[in-house]
Design a protein around this motif. Structure first.
Motif, PDB file in Angstrom:
ATOM      1  N   PHE A 122      10.815  14.954  -4.603  1.00 48.85           N
ATOM      2  CA  PHE A 122       9.420  15.110  -4.714  1.00 48.85           C
ATOM      3  C   PHE A 122       8.745  15.273  -5.761  1.00 48.85           C
ATOM      4  O   PHE A 122       9.264  16.151  -6.643  1.00 48.85           O
ATOM      5  N   PHE A 123       7.847  14.626  -6.296  1.00 48.62           N
ATOM      6  CA  PHE A 123       6.843  15.047  -7.515  1.00 48.62           C
ATOM      7  C   PHE A 123       5.683  15.603  -7.363  1.00 48.62           C
ATOM      8  O   PHE A 123       4.886  14.977  -6.380  1.00 48.62           O
ATOM      9  N   ASP A 124       5.220  16.180  -8.377  1.00 46.92           N
ATOM     10  CA  ASP A 124       3.706  16.822  -8.520  1.00 46.92           C
ATOM     11  C   ASP A 124       3.063  16.135  -9.599  1.00 46.92           C
ATOM     12  O   ASP A 124       3.313  16.278 -10.716  1.00 46.92           O
ATOM     13  N   THR A 125       2.070  15.258  -9.140  1.00 51.30           N
ATOM     14  CA  THR A 125       1.366  14.374 -10.058  1.00 51.30           C
ATOM     15  C   THR A 125       0.276  15.305 -10.874  1.00 51.30           C
ATOM     16  O   THR A 125       0.042  14.597 -11.998  1.00 51.30           O
ATOM     17  N   GLU A 126       0.048  16.360 -10.364  1.00 52.12           N
ATOM     18  CA  GLU A 126      -1.020  17.207 -11.142  1.00 52.12           C
ATOM     19  C   GLU A 126      -0.070  18.256 -12.321  1.00 52.12           C
ATOM     20  O   GLU A 126      -1.027  18.752 -12.978  1.00 52.12           O
ATOM     21  N   ARG A 127       0.924  18.197 -12.258  1.00 54.93           N
ATOM     22  CA  ARG A 127       1.787  18.835 -13.208  1.00 54.93           C
ATOM     23  C   ARG A 127       2.618  17.918 -14.085  1.00 54.93           C
ATOM     24  O   ARG A 127       3.784  18.070 -14.145  1.00 54.93           O
ATOM     25  N   SER A 171      -2.574  12.898  -2.227  1.00 57.34           N
ATOM     26  CA  SER A 171      -3.012  12.554  -3.551  1.00 57.34           C
ATOM     27  C   SER A 171      -2.527  13.296  -4.705  1.00 57.34           C
ATOM     28  O   SER A 171      -2.728  12.972  -5.988  1.00 57.34           O
ATOM     29  N   THR A 172      -1.451  14.204  -4.530  1.00 52.73           N
ATOM     30  CA  THR A 172      -0.803  14.903  -5.584  1.00 52.73           C
ATOM     31  C   THR A 172       0.635  14.968  -5.481  1.00 52.73           C
ATOM     32  O   THR A 172       1.340  15.392  -6.180  1.00 52.73           O
ATOM     33  N   VAL A 173       1.093  14.503  -4.387  1.00 51.95           N
ATOM     34  CA  VAL A 173       2.790  14.630  -4.208  1.00 51.95           C
ATOM     35  C   VAL A 173       3.232  12.977  -4.160  1.00 51.95           C
ATOM     36  O   VAL A 173       2.722  12.383  -3.052  1.00 51.95           O
ATOM     37  N   ASN A 174       4.165  12.805  -4.693  1.00 53.40           N
ATOM     38  CA  ASN A 174       4.887  11.801  -4.432  1.00 53.40           C
ATOM     39  C   ASN A 174       6.305  11.634  -4.345  1.00 53.40           C
ATOM     40  O   ASN A 174       7.121  12.752  -4.521  1.00 53.40           O
ATOM     41  N   LEU A 175       6.976  10.704  -3.397  1.00 55.82           N
ATOM     42  CA  LEU A 175       8.124  10.657  -2.939  1.00 55.82           C
ATOM     43  C   LEU A 175       9.034   9.553  -3.818  1.00 55.82           C
ATOM     44  O   LEU A 175       8.515   8.284  -3.811  1.00 55.82           O
ATOM     45  N   SER A 176      10.157  10.118  -4.458  1.00 50.05           N
ATOM     46  CA  SER A 176      10.815   9.053  -5.114  1.00 50.05           C
ATOM     47  C   SER A 176      12.428   8.896  -4.552  1.00 50.05           C
ATOM     48  O   SER A 176      12.986   9.636  -4.496  1.00 50.05           O
ATOM     49  N   MET A 177      12.738   7.683  -4.299  1.00 50.31           N
ATOM     50  CA  MET A 177      13.988   7.236  -3.730  1.00 50.31           C
ATOM     51  C   MET A 177      14.648   6.549  -4.730  1.00 50.31           C
ATOM     52  O   MET A 177      14.384   5.333  -5.291  1.00 50.31           O
ATOM     53  N   GLU A 213       0.828  -1.099   0.044  1.00 52.93           N
ATOM     54  CA  GLU A 213      -0.048   0.097   0.006  1.00 52.93           C
ATOM     55  C   GLU A 213       0.823   1.015   0.081  1.00 52.93           C
ATOM     56  O   GLU A 213       1.815   1.211   0.636  1.00 52.93           O
ATOM     57  N   ASP A 214       0.308   2.228  -0.710  1.00 56.03           N
ATOM     58  CA  ASP A 214       1.325   3.653  -0.961  1.00 56.03           C
ATOM     59  C   ASP A 214       2.438   3.469  -1.739  1.00 56.03           C
ATOM     60  O   ASP A 214       2.988   4.419  -2.166  1.00 56.03           O
TER      61      ASP A 214
END
Length: 209
Positions: free
Chosen positions: A140-145, A117-123, A91-92
């Motif tokens: 950090f990524f913005d899924t809405e952009r 819901s709009t922010v992702n963390l990438s390692m 999950e997540d």
């Protein structure tokens, strides 16, 4: 000594010498679990995927992709990528992938989570074969952009971590869940590894978070 017997002894001696040299070379070349992954992976050959593609194809719930970096600075390098099916991840966690860079002789293991819901963390865990170094970075990524990178600078990353109440311990646990507990566990189940998720071998880890 008869000539046939002498020739046989010379042949056996040569074969033993070749085996000793080969084993010594492998011990120098492969010093940790990431070396194993690179040299047994599809990216090490710089050839299109053909059956058998790679040891990684024996891992359940993993799929293959091939693409090229288009920028001039990357010199059109072909990237081979193995991706876990999203539906099989915890999950997540929305991404667990392994990329091979054959020209640069690197392997990248990416573990990504949905923070909001709009922010992702990438390692990213990027291993350099020549340096025997595993560099760990995050973004950090913005899924809405369209997946735009919000922040990658170390100082700004710390601000975002504080904003979302993410501790260094949590980052370590999330990264280990994807890289060690999932991928490396799968790796040692399909490959006769000399290492383990707990014993990575001779590798220097540099963490930038």
């Amino acid at each position: 000594m008869k000539k046939p017997l002498k020739k046989l002894l010379i042949l056996l001696t040569s074969l033993i010498g070749i085996l000793i040299v080969g084993n010594s070379y492998n011990r120098i070349k492969i010093q940790n679990i990431f070396d194993e992954i690179y040299y047994a992976g599809a990216g090490a050959t710089n050839e299109p995927f053909e059956k058998p593609r790679s040891v990684l194809e024996n891992i359940p719930n993993i799929e293959s992709q091939v693409y090229y970096l288009s920028s001039i600075s990357e010199n059109g390098e072909k990237i081979t990528k193995e991706v876990y099916q999203k539906s099989t991840l915890p999950e997540d966690m929305f991404n667990l992938s392994i990329k091979f860079y054959s020209k640069k002789k690197k392997v990248n293991i990416n573990v990504s989570y949905s923070i909001t819901s709009t922010v992702n963390l990438s390692m990213d865990n990027t291993y350099s074969v020549s340096k025997k170094t595993l560099s760990q970075t995050l973004s950090f990524f913005d899924t809405e952009r369209a997946g735009e990178i919000l922040v990658k600078d170390k100082n700004d990353v710390q601000t975002y971590l504080a904003t979302y109440n993410i501790s260094e311990k949590q980052l370590t646990e999330w990264n280990a869940q994807g890289m060690n507990q999932l991928f490396l566990e799968d790796w040692v189940s399909v490959y006769p590894s000399n290492y383990s998720p707990e014993n990575l071998g001779n590798v220097k880890i540099e963490t930038a978070w």
